[in-house]
Design an enzyme around this catalytic site. Structure first.
Site, PDB file in Angstrom:
ATOM      1  N   ASP A  85      66.940 136.257 -31.320  1.00 43.40           N
ATOM      2  CA  ASP A  85      66.989 135.877 -29.901  1.00 43.40           C
ATOM      3  C   ASP A  85      65.761 135.087 -29.456  1.00 43.40           C
ATOM      4  O   ASP A  85      65.716 134.610 -28.321  1.00 43.40           O
ATOM      5  CB  ASP A  85      67.102 137.131 -29.013  1.00 43.40           C
ATOM      6  N   LYS A 108      67.326 138.821 -20.968  1.00 43.42           N
ATOM      7  CA  LYS A 108      68.591 138.064 -21.015  1.00 43.42           C
ATOM      8  C   LYS A 108      69.773 139.025 -20.942  1.00 43.42           C
ATOM      9  O   LYS A 108      69.652 140.219 -21.281  1.00 43.42           O
ATOM     10  CB  LYS A 108      68.699 137.213 -22.302  1.00 43.42           C
TER      11      LYS A 108
END
Ligand code: ATP
Length: 280
Positions: free
Chosen positions: A137, A11
């Site tokens: 995350d 990401k």
């Protein structure tokens, strides 16, 4: 089916605002998060032998219980009948301790894969609740959509629109501890919280939102990050920003050919990790 092979993407954060320090030591954040098609490959197999076995073949990442993927599989095995085990093989392509969420993505992919292999029937919400106990995350990679993430990163508003873009990801090959970055952060933006839109028509709209409160901490210790930003902009990127707690910097490109040419030029002249990859 006893073996499955899965991709674990990384990401970037188009935006990372640190809103406040919480009494429990975490920070309340607001992040604009995007999955990127630079992936680890994870092979999961059911074994007759109970327990979890992880092999990674990377010097920077432990095999066994020190691996976040091991802990993810163990949490789901505890919910099974305990009659079989899980073998996990990870082919690491995502740089480690890089601000790209590679470990979190591995853990999320293992949670989703083991849920399927063992037929546990856990919902996305249930997997996200287990995932946040492993790392902040992890839920984002289970959510699987570009999103504004709030709280410690576990509360999501999906983006209404976001364009496909190309990234050049550049990592100077120095590992950065996320914990060190947050410990070193001096909060200065108390009370001034700008608006972050949840719809982006063009790459230029995305460039307009780029900002990361952690950049000043990491750049102060690793000035090479500023050098990489300048190199990306000089190489044609429409915007450039450090991702997460760094040190990886991403440059934004509209076209694949320009991104690949820039990535190759930087790799050839610097010795840094430098690749082109598209948004997911
Ligand atoms: P980010 O920097 O965005 O958090 P990351 O997952 O690459 O992404 P960290 O979360 O900082 O990095 O974690 C890196 C640490 O976690 C390293 O010490 C590494 O050895 C350990 N680790 C354990 N399992 C993994 C894994 N599957 N992949 C990457 N790192 C792992």
């Amino acid at each position: 089916m006893t073996t499955i092979q899965l991709k674990a993407p990384c990401k970037v954060n188009y935006r990372l605002d640190v809103l406040r320090r919480r009494p429990d030591g975490y920070h309340d954040l607001r992040m604009l998060m995007q999955r990127v098609d630079l992936c680890d490959t994870i092979t999961l197999s059911l074994t007759a032998e109970p327990g979890v076995n992880v092999t990674c073949g990377s010097e920077e990442v432990p095999d066994g219980p020190g691996n976040i993927a091991w802990r993810a599989a163990e949490l789901l095995l505890q919910r099974s009948d305990g009659l079989c085990g899980i073998d996990i093989s990870i082919d690491k392509q995502i740089p480690v301790a890089a601000g790209l969420g590679g470990g979190s993505s591995d853990a999320a992919t293992v949670l989703m894969g083991v849920n399927e292999l063992l037929g546990l029937g856990l919902t996305e919400q249930e997997l996200m609740a287990i995932g946040v106990t492993l790392g902040a995350d992890v839920p984002f990679f289970i959510f699987k959509k570009s999103a504004i993430a709030e709280g410690i990163g576990e509360l999501f508003t999906p983006l209404d629109a976001v364009p496909l873009v190309w990234f050049v990801l550049v990592n100077p090959r120095v590992p950065v501890s996320t914990a060190w970055v947050y410990q070193s952060l001096q909060l200065t933006n108390q009370g001034t919280i700008s608006i972050v839109p949840n719809s982006y028509g063009t790459i230029h709209d995305l460039c307009g939102v780029l900002a990361n409160d952690l950049e000043k901490v990491t750049i102060a210790r690793y000035p090479v990050i500023r050098e990489i930003k300048e190199r990306l902009l000089h190489g044609g990127a429409l915007g450039a920003l450090m991702s997460g707690s760094g040190p990886t910097v991403f440059g934004l490109f509209e076209h694949e050919a320009a991104a690949k040419a820039c990535a190759e030029a930087i790799a050839a002249e610097s010795g840094w990790f430098s690749v082109a990859a598209r948004s997911l």
